[in-house]
Scaffold this motif. Structure first.
Motif, mmCIF file in Angstrom:
data_model
loop_
_atom_site.group_PDB
_atom_site.id
_atom_site.type_symbol
_atom_site.label_atom_id
_atom_site.label_comp_id
_atom_site.label_asym_id
_atom_site.label_seq_id
_atom_site.Cartn_x
_atom_site.Cartn_y
_atom_site.Cartn_z
ATOM 1 N N ASP A 1 0.866 -1.174 0.103
ATOM 2 C CA ASP A 1 0.104 -0.055 -0.001
ATOM 3 C C ASP A 1 0.897 1.142 0.053
ATOM 4 O O ASP A 1 0.443 2.341 -0.309
ATOM 5 C CB ASP A 1 -1.036 -0.023 1.184
ATOM 6 N N ARG A 2 2.290 1.179 0.322
ATOM 7 C CA ARG A 2 3.014 2.245 0.578
ATOM 8 C C ARG A 2 3.010 3.128 -0.853
ATOM 9 O O ARG A 2 2.790 4.499 -0.410
ATOM 10 C CB ARG A 2 4.523 1.823 0.572
ATOM 11 N N THR B 1 -0.398 4.887 -0.239
ATOM 12 C CA THR B 1 -0.693 5.589 1.062
ATOM 13 C C THR B 1 0.686 6.481 1.936
ATOM 14 O O THR B 1 0.523 7.134 2.721
ATOM 15 C CB THR B 1 -1.075 4.491 2.311
ATOM 16 N N THR C 1 3.196 4.180 6.898
ATOM 17 C CA THR C 1 2.184 4.483 8.057
ATOM 18 C C THR C 1 2.878 5.596 8.685
ATOM 19 O O THR C 1 3.975 5.891 8.839
ATOM 20 C CB THR C 1 2.420 3.351 8.948
ATOM 21 N N GLN D 1 1.103 7.543 13.747
ATOM 22 C CA GLN D 1 0.145 6.341 13.805
ATOM 23 C C GLN D 1 0.985 5.080 14.474
ATOM 24 O O GLN D 1 0.295 4.267 15.181
ATOM 25 C CB GLN D 1 -0.384 5.887 12.613
ATOM 26 N N LYS E 1 -10.397 -2.381 6.686
ATOM 27 C CA LYS E 1 -9.159 -1.696 6.520
ATOM 28 C C LYS E 1 -8.668 -0.880 7.425
ATOM 29 O O LYS E 1 -9.325 0.308 8.083
ATOM 30 C CB LYS E 1 -9.137 -1.012 5.185
ATOM 31 N N ASP E 2 -7.436 -1.104 8.140
ATOM 32 C CA ASP E 2 -6.847 -0.201 9.084
ATOM 33 C C ASP E 2 -5.753 0.443 8.542
ATOM 34 O O ASP E 2 -4.887 0.094 7.858
ATOM 35 C CB ASP E 2 -6.472 -1.122 10.119
ATOM 36 N N TYR E 3 -5.498 1.858 8.764
ATOM 37 C CA TYR E 3 -4.155 2.480 8.339
ATOM 38 C C TYR E 3 -3.690 2.821 9.687
ATOM 39 O O TYR E 3 -3.800 3.789 10.403
ATOM 40 C CB TYR E 3 -4.623 3.885 7.776
ATOM 41 N N GLN F 1 -5.809 4.023 12.760
ATOM 42 C CA GLN F 1 -7.081 4.443 12.228
ATOM 43 C C GLN F 1 -7.757 3.541 11.119
ATOM 44 O O GLN F 1 -7.231 2.816 10.568
ATOM 45 C CB GLN F 1 -6.712 5.553 11.115
ATOM 46 N N THR G 1 -11.370 4.210 -0.105
ATOM 47 C CA THR G 1 -10.676 3.149 0.355
ATOM 48 C C THR G 1 -11.171 1.749 -0.105
ATOM 49 O O THR G 1 -10.833 0.810 -0.485
ATOM 50 C CB THR G 1 -10.593 2.991 2.054
ATOM 51 N N LEU H 1 -5.092 -1.548 -2.903
ATOM 52 C CA LEU H 1 -4.940 -1.496 -1.296
ATOM 53 C C LEU H 1 -5.210 -2.943 -1.012
ATOM 54 O O LEU H 1 -6.009 -3.580 -1.703
ATOM 55 C CB LEU H 1 -5.717 -0.578 -0.587
ATOM 56 N N THR I 1 -7.308 -5.306 5.429
ATOM 57 C CA THR I 1 -6.811 -5.832 6.987
ATOM 58 C C THR I 1 -7.594 -7.150 7.138
ATOM 59 O O THR I 1 -7.085 -8.272 7.464
ATOM 60 C CB THR I 1 -7.213 -5.036 7.957
#
Lengths: 422, 244
Positions: free
Chosen positions: A401-402, A405, A408, A412, B11-13, B16, B44, B53, B56
């Motif tokens: 996902d980097r 997004t 992280t 966070q 889905k967690d970031y 969050q 998302t 993506l 989770t």
């Protein structure tokens, strides 16, 4: 008030770790290079280390011997050339001066005596040939002493022989090869194009191709095209490979154009060049193939690294900042290899040179001339492994996902860490 | 077969929680809309369905293919139009369409796709101009053309008419409506409630990562005694905010 506000904003925006760190690292690199060049300067100002072989054992050769003993550090005195070479090399000497049989007799007979100088050249960097300069001074001192002796002894000779009682013959031993009739300065001059051009070409290639690939990543993000690209029915590996190959082609064209101009400039320094082929220093087809493979793998490694760095880019501007580690990695070996040889730098610097994949094509051609195949093949193997690991890392990042997004955020991660703490 | 099947998607970031266990399905031939306030988890969800993506937990299937394990198969039948998508500025509109089409075929197939894309984009001669010279609305039309020219089994459209004027938006809605013929499906997200009401067969309302309401526009309007979907949206969000 307003202007102070604007200045404050500009400073805050421009004075970031991203802009400062490159400057600090460049300063450190120059300081390190100053240290290396300073060490070489010390070598020059010290008394030269030589060996002396006196096969004449005549009156004049003994005068020469005493002059040499006073002006130089003599690590070997004897009559056998082979032993003299071995012991002088072991003692860190730069030359073995041989006075052949009948040296004195020839001079006293009205002909110049020949001093055979066997140069011991340890490296092919621009700074490696400096050590020969003090020995030239020794020869001059020997000539002067012999002139004085001939005048004081009232030897009836041609004034030309009294003023110039010796001639010299040069033989250079370099990395196990014997090159007769050529002093180290001529070899260094002939190899200068390789000492300067090849490291520069590799550095330019890395920077130009690297800039292309990092900018491409930055532009994909800035122009919001990356998301679309990542939903195309094509593997992540193909995207990474496509970016690397495309950028390599563009970088190659740019570097070639640049080097074409530079090679014309360098031709002006090629006076007195010798034909290395007649001394067995020419490269064969296999050698050129190895140089090509080494260059290709270094390029692959560099561009894969650029792709990984490019994933951190937010836009075109931030992408340019991210090029700095590549620039540093290309400049460090470039300067080291220009001025010194891999064999003549310290073990620590050798390790640094080996670990940076860009060093290997810079060193390959010179190393192959002297049959140093283990260094070249080892470099190729290392670069291949390095490239494979970094490409795998790039593909992994492209699958994660980097890219979208940006990883992280720190706060966070901190929040997660707090939750884990009992 | 369901075009899209989303089950208990999370889905967690980091800390969050962007999506908190949503489930919904999109039928073949259907236009399904996801609506919700900013940051509700719509984009998302669309990105997970589009294989961009990772999730989770939970599962998402597109025409039977698991997006996590069969992402290549999903990408072959899906087309995604991001909300803020751009195009390669140094290419002409036509060259951009050709570039994309070559991922899906070659020869005549590419030519047909490009012609379809040119038709949808409807930029006239400007299709041969560099994208950097096109207006925002023209670029969006080009991107819609790009997304639909491949005749995808599932089109995932995030704010498809964003940046378009009324006339252009109306035309694009007509194209989207026609694209579902033959069992094709559309999953879209929009802030334009009129668009959602006009286009979607069914909608789901997302609030803070959860689906708080779902149904056809007519059902929802009836349930909340509302004149339009905008009123339904306001009512549902107000209720969801109060109870969360």
């Amino acid at each position: 008030m307003g202007i102070r506000n604007i200045i404050g904003k500009e400073v805050r925006e421009l004075l970031t770790p991203q802009t400062l760190i490159p400057i600090v690292i460049v300063a450190v690199i120059f300081a390190m290079m100053g240290g290396v060049i300073g060490d070489i300067g010390e070598e020059v100002t010290q008394r030269p280390v030589i060996g002396v072989v006196d096969q004449d054992e005549g009156e004049l050769s003994q005068i020469a011997g005493s002059v040499l003993g006073a002006a130089a550090r003599v690590v070997h005195s004897g009559t056998d050339v082979a032993e003299g070479l071995r012991r002088t090399e072991e003692g860190g000497g730069v030359a073995l001066l041989v006075f052949p049989p009948e040296f004195s007799e020839r001079i006293l007979g009205g002909e110049p005596g020949t001093i055979e100088i066997h140069w011991i050249m340890r490296g092919l960097g621009m700074m490696d040939s400096i050590s020969s300069a003090p020995v030239e001074g020794l020869i001059l001192a020997v000539n002067n002493a012999l002139t004085v002796a001939l005048i004081e002894g009232n030897v009836p000779l041609n004034p030309e022989v009294i003023l110039h009682p010796t001639t010299r013959s040069d033989t250079t031993l370099v990395k196990g090869k014997t090159i007769s009739g050529v002093p180290p300065s001529a070899i260094a001059n002939t190899l200068m194009s390789q000492s300067i051009m090849i490291p520069l070409l590799v550095m330019m290639l890395m920077m130009m191709a690297g800039s292309t690939v990092i900018s491409s990543m930055g532009l994909e993000k800035e122009n919001k095209t990356l998301e679309t690209l990542l939903t195309m029915p094509v593997s992540r590996g193909s995207i990474v490979t496509g970016k690397i190959v495309g950028s390599a082609a563009v970088g190659l064209v740019m570097a070639l154009i640049y080097m074409l101009g530079f090679s014309f400039y360098m031709r002006s320094f090629q006076m007195g060049a010798i034909d290395l082929g007649q001394y067995g220093l020419a490269l064969g087809v296999l050698d050129y193939l190895l140089v090509g493979v080494s260059l290709f793998l270094a390029l692959l490694a560099g561009l894969a690294l650029c792709i990984v760095l490019g994933t951190f880019a937010r836009d075109y501007r931030s992408a340019q900042t991210l090029l700095f580690p590549i620039t540093a990695m290309a400049m460090i070996p470039m300067f080291l290899i220009m001025f010194k040889d891999f064999a003549t730098v310290s073990l620590g610097l050798q390790a640094i040179l080996f670990l940076i994949p860009f060093s290997h094509p810079m060193m390959a051609m010179r190393a192959l001339m002297f049959d140093e195949y283990p260094l070249v093949l080892g470099g190729i193997a290392y670069s291949a492994v390095f490239s494979a690991v970094v490409i795998a890392m790039a593909v992994r990042i492209f699958k994660s996902d980097r890219l979208l997004t940006g990883g992280t955020p720190r706060r966070q991660r901190a929040a997660r860490a707090r939750r884990r703490t009992p | 077969m369901q075009a899209v099947e989303v089950r208990d998607l999370r889905k967690d970031y980091g800390a969050q929680k962007a999506v908190q266990g949503i489930s919904f399905g999109v039928r073949e031939g259907e236009i399904f809309g996801l609506i919700g306030p900013n940051g509700a988890g719509k984009t998302t969800t669309l990105r997970i369905v589009s294989t961009l993506l990772s999730m989770t937990s939970g599962s998402v299937r597109v025409f039977g293919h698991d997006v996590a394990t069969e992402s290549d198969a999903v990408r072959r039948i899906l087309s995604y139009l991001p909300e803020e998508a751009g195009a390669y500025r140094n290419l002409t509109g036509r060259a951009y369409l050709e570039f994309i089409a070559r991922f899906f075929g070659n020869g005549e197939k590419v030519k047909d796709m490009v012609e379809r894309g040119v038709e949808i984009a409807d930029l006239g001669e400007r299709i041969n101009d560099k994208i950097s010279t096109l207006s925002k609305g023209m670029t969006r039309r080009l991107l819609v053309g790009r997304a639909l020219m491949t005749d995808p089994k599932l089109a995932v459209l995030d704010e498809p008419t964003s940046g378009l004027d009324v006339i252009n938006a109306r035309e694009i809605r007509g194209i989207i409506r026609n694209s579902t013929k033959g069992g094709r499906a559309v999953l879209l997200s929009s802030h334009n409630m009129l668009e959602v009401e006009l286009l979607c067969d069914r909608i789901a309302l997302i609030h803070e990562g959860r689906i708080v309401e779902a149904g056809s526009p007519a059902e929802l309007k009836g349930k909340y005694a509302a004149g339009n979907i905008e009123d339904v949206f306001a009512e549902v969000v107000k209720w969801a905010s109060a109870t969360s």
